[in-house]
Design a protein around this motif. Structure first.
Motif, mmCIF file in Angstrom:
data_model
loop_
_atom_site.group_PDB
_atom_site.id
_atom_site.type_symbol
_atom_site.label_atom_id
_atom_site.label_comp_id
_atom_site.label_asym_id
_atom_site.label_seq_id
_atom_site.Cartn_x
_atom_site.Cartn_y
_atom_site.Cartn_z
ATOM 1 N N PHE A 163 0.829 -1.204 0.000
ATOM 2 C CA PHE A 163 0.000 0.000 0.000
ATOM 3 C C PHE A 163 0.866 1.258 0.000
ATOM 4 N N GLY A 164 2.153 1.076 -0.256
ATOM 5 C CA GLY A 164 3.042 2.226 -0.322
ATOM 6 C C GLY A 164 3.550 2.708 1.023
ATOM 7 N N ILE A 165 3.329 1.905 2.077
ATOM 8 C CA ILE A 165 3.833 2.313 3.389
ATOM 9 C C ILE A 165 5.010 1.405 3.742
ATOM 10 N N GLN A 166 6.201 1.978 3.698
ATOM 11 C CA GLN A 166 7.392 1.166 3.952
ATOM 12 C C GLN A 166 8.044 1.620 5.256
ATOM 13 N N PHE A 167 7.999 0.737 6.270
ATOM 14 C CA PHE A 167 8.632 1.067 7.550
ATOM 15 C C PHE A 167 10.047 0.521 7.573
ATOM 16 N N SER A 168 10.913 1.191 8.332
ATOM 17 C CA SER A 168 12.224 0.601 8.606
ATOM 18 C C SER A 168 12.001 -0.560 9.579
ATOM 19 N N PRO A 169 12.954 -1.516 9.655
ATOM 20 C CA PRO A 169 12.752 -2.623 10.597
ATOM 21 C C PRO A 169 12.483 -2.128 12.015
ATOM 22 N N PHE A 170 13.200 -1.093 12.429
ATOM 23 C CA PHE A 170 13.020 -0.583 13.796
ATOM 24 C C PHE A 170 11.592 -0.086 14.002
ATOM 25 N N LEU A 171 11.137 0.737 13.058
ATOM 26 C CA LEU A 171 9.802 1.315 13.194
ATOM 27 C C LEU A 171 8.723 0.232 13.096
ATOM 28 N N ALA A 172 8.923 -0.705 12.160
ATOM 29 C CA ALA A 172 7.951 -1.797 12.026
ATOM 30 C C ALA A 172 7.854 -2.569 13.338
ATOM 31 N N GLY A 173 9.017 -2.835 13.954
ATOM 32 C CA GLY A 173 9.030 -3.558 15.228
ATOM 33 C C GLY A 173 8.293 -2.794 16.303
ATOM 34 N N VAL A 174 8.581 -1.500 16.403
ATOM 35 C CA VAL A 174 7.963 -0.693 17.454
ATOM 36 C C VAL A 174 6.449 -0.614 17.245
ATOM 37 N N VAL A 175 6.032 -0.406 15.989
ATOM 38 C CA VAL A 175 4.593 -0.292 15.714
ATOM 39 C C VAL A 175 3.881 -1.611 16.027
ATOM 40 N N ALA A 176 4.453 -2.730 15.562
ATOM 41 C CA ALA A 176 3.811 -4.026 15.798
ATOM 42 C C ALA A 176 3.739 -4.328 17.291
ATOM 43 N N LEU A 177 4.851 -4.149 17.992
ATOM 44 C CA LEU A 177 4.869 -4.440 19.431
ATOM 45 C C LEU A 177 3.927 -3.509 20.181
ATOM 46 N N GLY A 178 3.963 -2.214 19.813
ATOM 47 C CA GLY A 178 3.123 -1.238 20.502
ATOM 48 C C GLY A 178 1.646 -1.530 20.315
ATOM 49 N N PHE A 181 0.324 -3.758 34.143
ATOM 50 C CA PHE A 181 1.329 -3.138 33.288
ATOM 51 C C PHE A 181 2.703 -3.750 33.537
ATOM 52 N N GLY A 182 3.001 -4.037 34.802
ATOM 53 C CA GLY A 182 4.296 -4.644 35.138
ATOM 54 C C GLY A 182 4.483 -5.953 34.402
ATOM 55 N N ASN A 183 3.441 -6.791 34.435
ATOM 56 C CA ASN A 183 3.550 -8.093 33.768
ATOM 57 C C ASN A 183 3.653 -7.936 32.256
ATOM 58 N N ILE A 184 2.886 -6.990 31.698
ATOM 59 C CA ILE A 184 2.916 -6.816 30.250
ATOM 60 C C ILE A 184 4.284 -6.321 29.798
ATOM 61 N N SER A 185 4.961 -5.521 30.641
ATOM 62 C CA SER A 185 6.279 -5.026 30.241
ATOM 63 C C SER A 185 7.267 -6.189 30.080
ATOM 64 N N ILE A 186 7.131 -7.230 30.901
ATOM 65 C CA ILE A 186 8.014 -8.392 30.751
ATOM 66 C C ILE A 186 7.682 -9.129 29.451
ATOM 67 N N GLU A 187 6.382 -9.269 29.177
ATOM 68 C CA GLU A 187 5.968 -9.903 27.922
ATOM 69 C C GLU A 187 6.494 -9.113 26.723
ATOM 70 N N LEU A 188 6.462 -7.801 26.862
ATOM 71 C CA LEU A 188 6.925 -6.929 25.785
ATOM 72 C C LEU A 188 8.411 -7.143 25.527
#
Lengths: 218, 223
Positions: free
Chosen positions: A77-92, A145-152
């Protein structure tokens, strides 16, 4: 033993990337969690439905699939993320969906008498949320939130599969160049991840313990 | 480049054919984690303190390190000390061990919620340790946590794409291969996402229902 000491400094640049991904995606997840969590308890059914779809979509598929979709399929769709940004967006977005359930649960856990009292005091909706509900809900959210941060943190290792040179990827490079290092590399990887996780574990334990302290029982 | 239906229909059977492999791995890993989780729970409660502490350390360590790295450890590093597993066994074992630590926490919460009087009564009736566990404690501890236990089947199912990292041909690996050979990633990866939704959402709804029902059942019994 020498191999283990040898490997450690070579892993450190990767550890820095891992921590960067962790912090950036934690910040995004935190924001997403509140937006989606508040959306789930909105008085407008359309907002509730949209956020519910978002949460179910991200909780119903796996993180790795989402990561690959954002990194490999979005460019169509013309949206190209860098690996770093793709990782942050997916994880977030993924952990934000999980954390939004924590936010929603905490808001619903605030006794309804508090809502009624603030209505009786003629507070606006926004005042009620900001001054009455959220301050009480926030401390209920903290252990979650504490537990989710470990999962993250654990989730960040997946970015190595989209070629971001995080801790795991660095380890794989070292292992590939020197196969006799296989055992030491993966042992050190696990140890370094555990060391990064340690403050989060202690924090999560502490938050859990504090959660029930000093709260007036209704 | 936009969505191409023809291409999507063409590759769908190819990706979906991995379903039995995925289900097999999920069930295998689930059985490992159910059994090992119970073993860990018992080991952690052991009166032999070193074993209890060691188990506690193991649970914390495994729970807070990434399953992906554990997978590499099992598949690449263990052969160095003579334990060679094929990729399927390595995948099942890694996922099973990782989630056994979660399940042991679930069991523990169930056991902790059994009232102390039950233990005392079992002792007063002169029950042996085995009788106490299997006739008094576990029958009360397990049913309330069944929805939580069931939930981990779904969690495991969603973790299976991880195994593509060691070349197990599950959904994502298939999609990735198709994507690489056709230079089209949109359709294959979207199909994988849809497959996961299609399979996990109905099960999630089912478990939710189960949870509400079990709450009902146990709520009335307690009063």
């Amino acid at each position: 033993m020498e191999a283990y000491i040898n490997i450690l400094p070579r892993l450190l640049p990767g550890a820095v990337i891992t921590v960067q991904v962790l912090l950036a995606s934690a910040a995004l997840a935190f924001v997403v969690a509140f937006v989606a969590g508040l959306g789930r308890v909105s008085k407008y059914s359309i907002v509730r439905k949209i956020t519910a779809v978002y949460v179910e979509l991200f909780r119903g598929t796996s993180l790795l699939v989402q990561l690959f979709w954002i990194y490999f399929a979005l460019p169509a769709f013309g949206i190209q993320f860098s690996p770093f940004l793709a990782g942050v967006v997916a994880l977030g977005l993924n952990y934000g969906a999980y954390a939004s359930e924590v936010v929603r649960g905490a808001i619903l856990a605030v006794p309804s008498g508090q809502t009624e009292a603030s209505i009786a005091l003629n507070m606006s909706n926004w005042q009620r949320m900001r001054l009455i509900i959220l301050p009480q809900a926030f401390r209920i959210m903290l252990p979650g939130f504490g537990n989710i941060s470990i999962e993250l943190l654990k989730g960040t290792s997946l970015v190595s599969l989209i070629t971001l040179t995080d801790l795991t990827y660095k380890g794989l490079i070292i292992q590939n160049t020197n196969l006799s290092y296989t055992m030491p590399v993966f042992v050190m990887l696990l140890v370094v991840y555990f060391i990064i996780a340690l403050p989060l574990i202690i924090l999560a334990k502490k938050l859990e313990k504090n959660a029930s302290r000093g709260v007036a029982k209704a | 480049m936009t969505w191409n239906w023809e291409f999507a229909f063409e590759i769908f059977p190819e990706i979906a054919s991995a379903i039995w492999l995925v289900i097999g791995i999920t069930i295998g890993a689930y059985i490992v984690s159910l059994v090992l989780g119970l073993v860990l729970t018992f080991a952690r409660r052991s009166s032999f303190k070193p074993l209890a502490y060691l188990t506690y350390g193991f649970i914390e360590f495994v729970r807070s390190t990434p399953p992906l790295v554990q997978l590499f450890f099992v598949y690449f590093a263990l052969p160095a000390i003579g334990i060679s597993l094929n990729k399927y066994a390595a995948g099942i074992l890694t996922l099973g061990i990782h989630y056994s630590t979660y399940l042991s926490e679930v069991y523990r919460s169930g056991i902790d919620s059994v009232p102390k009087g039950q233990w005392e009564a079992a002792r007063a009736m002169n029950f042996s340790k085995i009788q106490t566990w299997f006739r008094v404690i576990l029958p009360q501890a397990i049913p309330p946590v069944i929805p939580m236990i069931g939930n981990y089947l779904l969690v495991l199912f969603k973790e299976t794409p991880l195994l593509m990292a060691i070349g197990v041909g599950e959904f994502l690996q298939e999609a990735q291969l198709i994507g690489a050979s056709n230079f089209r990633y949109l359709e294959p990866i979207t199909i994988v996402g849809l497959l996961f939704l299609l399979l996990s959402y109905p099960s999630a709804v089912l478990i939710n229902k189960l949870e509400q029902r079990s709450k009902l059942g146990f709520g009335t019994r307690k009063n």
